[in-house]
Design a protein around this motif. Structure first.
Motif, mmCIF file in Angstrom:
data_model
loop_
_atom_site.group_PDB
_atom_site.id
_atom_site.type_symbol
_atom_site.label_atom_id
_atom_site.label_comp_id
_atom_site.label_asym_id
_atom_site.label_seq_id
_atom_site.Cartn_x
_atom_site.Cartn_y
_atom_site.Cartn_z
ATOM 1 N N GLU A 264 34.455 -17.599 60.325
ATOM 2 C CA GLU A 264 35.458 -19.054 61.179
ATOM 3 C C GLU A 264 36.992 -18.386 61.401
ATOM 4 O OE1 GLU A 264 35.670 -22.472 58.055
ATOM 5 O OE2 GLU A 264 36.401 -21.224 57.590
ATOM 6 N N ALA A 267 40.919 -22.195 59.368
ATOM 7 C CA ALA A 267 40.075 -22.629 58.027
ATOM 8 C C ALA A 267 38.848 -24.146 57.599
ATOM 9 C CB ALA A 267 41.468 -22.646 56.718
ATOM 10 N N THR A 268 39.214 -24.680 58.839
ATOM 11 C CA THR A 268 38.233 -25.797 58.400
ATOM 12 C C THR A 268 37.428 -26.100 59.802
ATOM 13 O OG1 THR A 268 39.992 -27.790 59.318
ATOM 14 C CG2 THR A 268 39.873 -26.659 57.199
ATOM 15 N N GLN A 284 38.157 -32.439 57.627
ATOM 16 C CA GLN A 284 37.623 -31.165 56.785
ATOM 17 C C GLN A 284 36.182 -31.173 55.974
ATOM 18 O OE1 GLN A 284 39.526 -33.361 55.442
ATOM 19 N NE2 GLN A 284 38.538 -33.744 52.992
ATOM 20 N N CYS A 364 31.307 -24.668 51.167
ATOM 21 C CA CYS A 364 32.298 -24.127 51.746
ATOM 22 C C CYS A 364 34.040 -24.784 51.062
ATOM 23 C CB CYS A 364 32.340 -24.007 52.691
ATOM 24 S SG CYS A 364 33.210 -26.291 53.807
ATOM 25 N N ASP A 365 35.031 -24.045 51.019
ATOM 26 C CA ASP A 365 36.495 -24.200 51.029
ATOM 27 C C ASP A 365 37.047 -24.543 52.051
ATOM 28 O OD1 ASP A 365 38.663 -24.138 49.496
ATOM 29 O OD2 ASP A 365 38.587 -22.249 48.811
ATOM 30 N N PHE A 367 39.572 -24.753 52.621
ATOM 31 C CA PHE A 367 41.756 -23.947 52.136
ATOM 32 C C PHE A 367 41.073 -22.465 52.246
ATOM 33 C CE2 PHE A 367 41.505 -27.670 49.736
ATOM 34 C CZ PHE A 367 42.478 -28.915 50.889
ATOM 35 N N ALA A 368 40.262 -21.478 52.663
ATOM 36 C CA ALA A 368 39.411 -20.678 53.036
ATOM 37 C C ALA A 368 39.385 -19.536 53.952
ATOM 38 C CB ALA A 368 39.048 -20.312 51.830
ATOM 39 N N GLN A 369 39.412 -19.726 54.753
ATOM 40 C CA GLN A 369 38.932 -18.650 56.159
ATOM 41 C C GLN A 369 37.652 -17.990 55.318
ATOM 42 O OE1 GLN A 369 41.840 -17.214 59.505
ATOM 43 N NE2 GLN A 369 40.057 -17.399 60.797
ATOM 44 N N GLU A 370 36.174 -18.549 56.081
ATOM 45 C CA GLU A 370 34.859 -17.357 54.730
ATOM 46 C C GLU A 370 34.235 -16.954 56.111
ATOM 47 O OE1 GLU A 370 34.600 -20.724 51.815
ATOM 48 O OE2 GLU A 370 34.680 -21.867 53.578
#
Length: 576
Positions: A264, A267-268, A284, A364-365, A367-370
């Motif tokens: 990513e 984050a979104t 999101q 996925c989250d 609030f996190a950079q994945e």
């Protein structure tokens, strides 16, 4: 006189009410003050149909008080123009020409229940309530009408007057589910901050014109949404089978032959399809107000796939952190669009010399950079007799999916959709199984001559795969008197278990090697098979009884077929 005054007052009140309700052309609604605002989300710079931030317009009365003679409602046209093209779903009516799109307008956050009917003639509501038959009509969002490529309008909207309509102290207008062609503004690099944002211009105009403060708004901040990396080039030899079972099915490696990493940019950037929502902050998830056609997808492409090569990847992969999970899809088109079904199968179909695989985000989250590593396994059966797998270098790269060239509102294009940003990188190559032989000194000067023999020892009692191929002889040195060295010569095919022999002076026409009289220096022979071994014999009075003679075995020089990669490795390194 008293009766006259009362009648006059009633007439005045009715006149004010009529003027407030209907107004005149381009009349200004002076009793209402509106202020627009928006919180611009990060949007994917690669996106063609990106959800931008909601626009909220708060209308109230000056000084926070009521005006007793104002009408309870007023009618206006609400217009939004973007600095990019609008790429919402186009909603065609029965005649095929209705310009409605699925951008929506919501008043006072009312989506069901008693209220004022907000629909103008000819508009279509999101639900199925085309006709209201009760005394408490349902208030639902309104579709927008596309005026041009960048402008959407809600015409003839009836709004409650603050403090005058029952129970209304502020009139809140929210515009949601706007999709924009963000890629039109340019795609920044990995670390570049966007110089251009998605901007919206909002207006309330005739039949009642209402001043809107702060009506130029930033509604999207473009950043690179996907950062892809591909692991280093992997080399395999044609004569050594790789990652296939006895039936020719690919056997997946846990870590793959190479990996494609999908990370990513913010984050979104990766989103699930979510559920339809009317609440703010819906960016999101992919859905917005109405359903998207798919959640975030990725397409990994492969170019110049060598004939005889198979590709495979897992059906589901967990990313970092583990909240990210993607699944492989089957049934999509080559752009990654289509219904698609979860495909747990290992194989990636290869058509001609191209292939692709599509993955979709299922969890996925925001609030996190994945990120996630996709292991790609390459497999093949060795068939050197038929020159398979073919010699060559394969490339791979990835981008968001579906990729599209539709940059305007459309009835059929996917939502979201993206420009193709695939950057191909060489990731896998097939090289021939070669043996490089070095004859460090040869001569046909001063009465000496050199004879050569090269054997193809791939025929043995060890179960070695029989191989065959030519040998190309390269001469480094000079001829008598300082003349140039002869050019390279390529022999006939040396079959498994056979040899070729020749001399410098006379060559061997049957082996397709001509003589190179007067040459002295050294010779490389590159044979297109493994396990070649060479012998050289130097003597004076060649063909007769020599007074001086010397024989030696050729040195085997490690080399993987890639330029500038000659090195000392393992096995027969510079051995005999």
């Amino acid at each position: 006189m008293v009766a006259f005054k009362k009648s006059f007052l009633v007439l005045a009140v009715m006149l004010v009410a009529l003027l407030g309700s209907a107004g005149t052309a381009n009349a200004q609604h002076t009793v209402t003050i509106c202020t627009a605002s928006a919180v611009p989300p990060l949007v994917r710079a690669e996106g063609i149909a990106e959800l931008v931030g909601d626009i909220v317009v708060d209308c109230t009365l000056p000084n926070g008080g009521s005006i007793p003679f104002s009408a309870p409602t007023f009618v206006t046209n609400i217009t939004v123009t973007l600095t990019t093209t609008i790429t919402n779903q186009r909603l065609l009516g029965s005649g095929g020409g209705d310009p409605a799109v699925d951008a929506v307008l919501i008043v006072n956050e009312i989506t069901a229940g008693p209220g004022v009917a907000l629909f103008q003639a000819g508009n279509t509501d999101i639900g199925s309530n085309a006709v209201y038959t009760t005394n408490t009509p349902v208030t639902e969002p309104i579709w927008g009408n596309l005026l041009n490529a960048s402008t959407v309008q809600w015409a003839g909207v009836q709004l409650p007057t603050p403090f005058v309509a029952p129970g209304t102290f502020d009139t809140i207008v929210r515009i949601s589910n706007l999709r924009a062609n963000v890629s039109q503004l340019g795609i920044p690099g990995n670390a570049s901050f966007p110089s251009t944002q998605v901007t919206a211009f909002v207006s309330f105009t005739g039949p009642t014109t209402v001043p809107v403060n702060n009506n130029v708004l930033q509604v999207g901040v473009p950043l690179l949404g996907l950062i892809t990396t591909v692991s280093s080039l992997v080399t395999a030899q044609q004569c050594v089978g790789l990652n296939v079972d006895s039936s020719g099915n690919i056997v997946l490696l846990a870590g793959g032959t190479f990996t494609v990493t999908l990370a990513e940019g913010f984050a979104t950037a990766f989103k699930t399809i979510g559920t339809p929502t009317v609440f703010q902050g819906a960016t999101q998830v992919e859905s917005g107000f109405t359903s998207a056609t798919q959640s975030t997808r990725f397409i990994i492409r492969f170019a110049n796939v060598p004939n005889g090569v198979k590709l495979g990847s897992p059906g589901a992969i967990t990313g970092t952190p583990v909240t990210l999970k993607i699944v492989k899809l089957g049934g999509t088109d080559s752009n990654g669009f289509g219904q698609g079904t979860h495909s747990p199968g290992d194989d990636i179909p290869v058509t001609g010399n191209s292939a692709f695989v599509v993955y979709e985000v299922v969890t996925c989250d925001p609030f996190a950079q994945e990120s996630v590593k996709v292991p790609i396994t390459v497999g093949f059966k060795s068939d050197t007799v038929n020159d398979l797998p073919a010699i060559g270098i394969m490339q791979s790269g990835a981008s968001f999916a579906p990729v599209s060239t539709v940059t305007t509102a459309s009835t059929t294009a996917p939502r979201p959709r993206f420009v193709d940003t695939t950057a191909y990188k060489s990731i896998f190559q097939i090289t021939r199984c070669i043996t490089n032989l070095l004859f460090p000194f040869v001569t046909n000067q001063s009465g000496f001559d050199t004879g050569f023999a090269i054997s193809n020892t791939s025929a043995d009692d060890k179960g070695t795969i029989a191989q065959g191929g030519t040998c190309t002889v390269y001469y480094f040195g000079s001829t008598t008197g300082g003349g140039a060295a002869p050019g390279p010569q390529t022999s006939i095919v040396v079959a498994s278990g056979k040899q070729i022999v020749w001399s410098l002076s006379g060559g061997n026409p049957a082996a397709n090697i001509t003589g190179t009289p007067g040459f002295q220096g050294y010779v490389f022979a590159q044979c297109q098979f493994q396990f070649a071994h060479g012998f050289a014999y130097i003597q004076d009075g060649f063909g007769g009884v020599p007074s001086l003679a010397q024989g030696y075995l050729a040195l085997v020089v490690p080399w993987n077929g890639v330029a500038a990669s000659r090195f000392a490795g393992t096995g027969e390194e510079l051995g005999h």
